[in-house]
Design a protein around this motif. Structure first.
Motif, PDB file in Angstrom:
ATOM      1  N   GLN A 457       0.821  -1.201   0.000  1.00  0.00           N
ATOM      2  CA  GLN A 457       0.000   0.000   0.000  1.00  0.00           C
ATOM      3  C   GLN A 457       0.864   1.262   0.000  1.00  0.00           C
ATOM      4  N   GLN A 458       1.910   1.255   0.802  1.00  0.00           N
ATOM      5  CA  GLN A 458       2.797   2.418   0.855  1.00  0.00           C
ATOM      6  C   GLN A 458       3.481   2.651  -0.489  1.00  0.00           C
ATOM      7  N   ARG A 459       3.892   1.571  -1.141  1.00  0.00           N
ATOM      8  CA  ARG A 459       4.520   1.714  -2.449  1.00  0.00           C
ATOM      9  C   ARG A 459       3.540   2.265  -3.477  1.00  0.00           C
ATOM     10  N   CYS A 460       2.294   1.840  -3.382  1.00  0.00           N
ATOM     11  CA  CYS A 460       1.290   2.350  -4.324  1.00  0.00           C
ATOM     12  C   CYS A 460       1.055   3.844  -4.142  1.00  0.00           C
ATOM     13  N   MET A 461       1.075   4.297  -2.900  1.00  0.00           N
ATOM     14  CA  MET A 461       0.915   5.730  -2.652  1.00  0.00           C
ATOM     15  C   MET A 461       2.019   6.510  -3.349  1.00  0.00           C
ATOM     16  N   ARG A 462       3.253   5.996  -3.252  1.00  0.00           N
ATOM     17  CA  ARG A 462       4.370   6.666  -3.903  1.00  0.00           C
ATOM     18  C   ARG A 462       4.229   6.617  -5.425  1.00  0.00           C
ATOM     19  N   ALA A 463       3.871   5.445  -5.933  1.00  0.00           N
ATOM     20  CA  ALA A 463       3.759   5.289  -7.384  1.00  0.00           C
ATOM     21  C   ALA A 463       2.680   6.204  -7.956  1.00  0.00           C
ATOM     22  N   ALA A 464       1.542   6.289  -7.263  1.00  0.00           N
ATOM     23  CA  ALA A 464       0.462   7.149  -7.744  1.00  0.00           C
ATOM     24  C   ALA A 464       0.895   8.612  -7.759  1.00  0.00           C
ATOM     25  N   LEU A 465       1.620   9.026  -6.729  1.00  0.00           N
ATOM     26  CA  LEU A 465       2.111  10.403  -6.680  1.00  0.00           C
ATOM     27  C   LEU A 465       3.121  10.648  -7.798  1.00  0.00           C
TER      28      LEU A 465
END
Length: 629
Positions: A457-465
């Motif tokens: 989930q944390q990686r997805c937040m970064r990727a989306a940003l």
């Protein structure tokens, strides 16, 4: 938003989904026999029927699902699925134990210290149902596979009105996902609820009625069953269990709220003869989750009137303000509540207890959100609100910079996440990404029960940003890795949603061939999951790839096929007939891992997305403007 807007209807024939309205106490065998006679329902098959019923009317979480899964697991014909069901049963029992632990908590503040989901529900009026929703989805798919392997012909849900809410979600999910070629029929036997009788004369006696009737309506809107009334004539009596819940204090009832078991929580509320402040707090939050926003504000005012503790009074005003902004979209009324919250802290007594700095920090956090929301609703440049919101967030953080209580730690993470969002809204992507990286460092998830999922989930937040900042090339491998992890964890809903973002990033980078392949795979996944948004997103993306590859005819054929097969028309049929694809627009959002899964929860949703409005998504801004109270 209606659930039919989130989910596509089942693919099975409608006479394989029967909703039989019957008098209370009708015998299951008699009802099924009547259906077979009336409809010729699978008369050519040797019937193998599995009946799901509540043994005692207990509405506690998974009270029916656990014995139902246990019974199915004992059928030798299901083979390897017996072990999988055993693991799911263990997870459900663990959830019940964790929920019951909260009953030993000292009021709502004690519940907050014991449970993070309870904290989110009580502090932010937010659902964080990812864990419970994934469990329900996994169980539904496993049950469905076991039923098909063992060649069951009918599942009869007897006296559905007496079955607990999470168990009904499992059954509804399995019914929805039943494949088109299945011979399995689902029969829902529903009698009038006796909720009105149980709590007649109670001040909150209508809450159980509202909770159950709206939820059963949501199930029907998703399953679109063939609804029938029981044939006239004498019925063989069968004693229907009387609805009841376990005896719990306000802490234990918070467990029901956190697990989205709103029926149990509503019955608890209806039994409150003289609700105290904590009771009123919990009842108000239940009302919010049932869509009764005005009633929630009213009950909070009642709590405020009898509250003589400054810190708690501040909190009550804060929650009122959040409801006004996040559900009723009235920033002025919300800010007025925040003013009262701050005023409450001007006369804190030594015996008040609580944490005045933290309460003020929550208020500042709310004010920051309102500054951005007010600018969006007024169509003002975000630059006019940015310094105001920034000031509120920095002041809030200074108030809770130190301290290790669960509440303070949670708020610090929330504030830093909001600061990152604010920087992104202001176009400061580098600062936003730096804040995100430092705030949600992967080491913080080490040792957590769901460590790998939280890291994903944390990686997805970064990727989306990164993707929103224009660095899709850097985001693609992160989305791909997270999607692969979700597939390994058996999280198909999350995997499909991540596929939307990964495929869009590929498309935006010009890798049309790779994007086309992924959109195509994910379109099949979305159809299997009956995700309307997923089908829409992947169909648009796939068509856009075909156009970019010079295959306009393939794009037109695809859109026409999806329209006919799923009744999802990306463009009007007449437009497609004319060959005009100029109106084709690929999604404007990148999807990460949501903290809740409304497609499984089937609960009331905010009529407009505050997150979307704050980011300036015009459709959500206009929806909020139209809904303003």
């Amino acid at each position: 938003m209606k659930h039919s807007e989130l989910l596509l209807p089942p693919t099975t024939k409608q006479d394989s989904r029967i909703w039989l309205n019957q008098p209370q106490g009708t015998n299951v065998d008699a009802a099924l026999h009547a259906l077979v006679s009336q409809l010729g329902l699978h008369q050519n098959l040797s019937p193998k029927v599995l009946v799901c019923r509540s043994p005692d009317g207990d509405l506690s979480t998974y009270a029916v699902a656990i014995p139902f899964l246990e019974g199915l697991s004992k059928d030798p014909a299901i083979g390897l699925f017996s072990g999988q069901l055993g693991h799911l049963i263990d997870a459900m029992r663990k959830a019940r134990v964790e929920e019951a632990r909260l009953d030993a908590a000292s009021g709502l503040e004690g519940a907050i210290e014991k449970n993070g989901d309870a904290l989110a529900a009580l502090r932010r009026i937010s659902r964080e149902s990812m864990v419970s929703s994934n469990l329900i989805d996994q169980a539904a798919r496993c049950v469905l596979a076991a039923l098909r392997t063992a060649c069951y012909t009918h599942v009869v849900i007897s006296s559905a009105e007496t079955i607990d809410r999470p168990s009904l979600k499992l059954l509804a999910r399995a019914c929805l996902l039943t494949p088109e070629d299945s011979e399995l029929a689902w029969v829902w036997l529903v009698s009038p609820s006796d909720c009105r009788k149980i709590h007649a004369g109670s001040e909150f006696g209508m809450l159980p009625v509202c909770a159950r009737e709206t939820f059963m309506g949501a199930i029907k809107s998703v399953l679109r069953p063939l609804e029938l009334d029981a044939p006239q004539g004498p019925h063989e009596a069968n004693i229907t269990p009387k609805i009841h819940i376990a005896r719990r204090g306000v802490g234990g009832a918070t467990g029901w709220l956190a697990n989205l078991n709103y029926d149990a929580c509503a019955h608890w509320a209806a039994a409150r003869a003289d609700p105290g402040i904590d009771d009123c707090r919990l009842i108000a939050l239940l009302m919010v989750n049932l869509g009764l926003y005005d009633d929630a504000v009213d009950i909070l005012q009642r709590a405020i009137a009898i509250c003589d503790q400054a810190t708690l009074r501040c909190h009550l005003w804060y929650v009122s303000g959040i409801i006004w902004s996040k559900r009723l979209y009235n920033v002025a009324r919300s800010n007025a509540c925040f003013e009262m919250a701050d005023s409450a802290l001007e006369s804190v007594a030594a015996e008040d207890g609580g944490d005045p700095h933290m309460e003020r920090a929550w208020v500042q956090n709310g004010r920051a959100m309102n500054a951005i929301l007010a600018a969006r609703l007024a169509h003002k440049p975000i630059s006019t609100a940015f310094p105001i919101a920034f000031s509120h967030l920095t002041r809030a953080f200074e108030l809770v910079r130190e301290g290790g209580t669960r509440d303070r730690v949670y708020l610090r993470f929330n504030l830093l996440g909001n600061m990152s969002n604010l920087m992104e809204i202001g176009g400061n992507y580098a600062v936003a990404l730096d804040l995100l990286n430092r705030t949600f460092d992967e080491s913080l998830a080490r040792g957590a029960e769901n460590e790998r999922e939280w890291i994903a989930q944390q990686r997805c937040m970064r990727a989306a940003l990164m993707a929103r900042a224009g660095d899709g090339a850097a985001a693609i491998p992160i989305f791909a890795e997270a999607r692969e992890l979700m597939q390994q964890f058996d999280r198909p809903i999350s995997a499909e949603a991540l596929g939307r973002s990964q495929a869009k990033a590929l498309y935006q980078s010009g890798a049309y061939g790779e994007a086309r392949e992924l959109f195509s795979v994910c379109l099949g996944e979305a159809r299997t999951l009956r995700s309307r948004l997923g089908v829409q997103t992947h169909a648009v993306g796939l068509a856009a790839c075909e156009v970019s590859l010079g295959r306009e005819k393939a794009a037109l054929s695809l859109l026409h096929t999806i329209g006919e097969m799923e009744d999802v028309w990306i463009l009007p049929p007449t437009t497609l007939e004319s060959g005009d694809l100029s109106g084709l627009r690929i999604q404007d959002a990148y999807y990460g891992l949501s903290l809740n899964i409304p497609e499984v929860d089937l609960e009331d949703m905010a009529p407009a997305s505050i997150a979307g409005a704050l980011r300036g998504r015009q459709s959500e801004v206009e929806a909020a403007r139209a809904l303003k109270k």
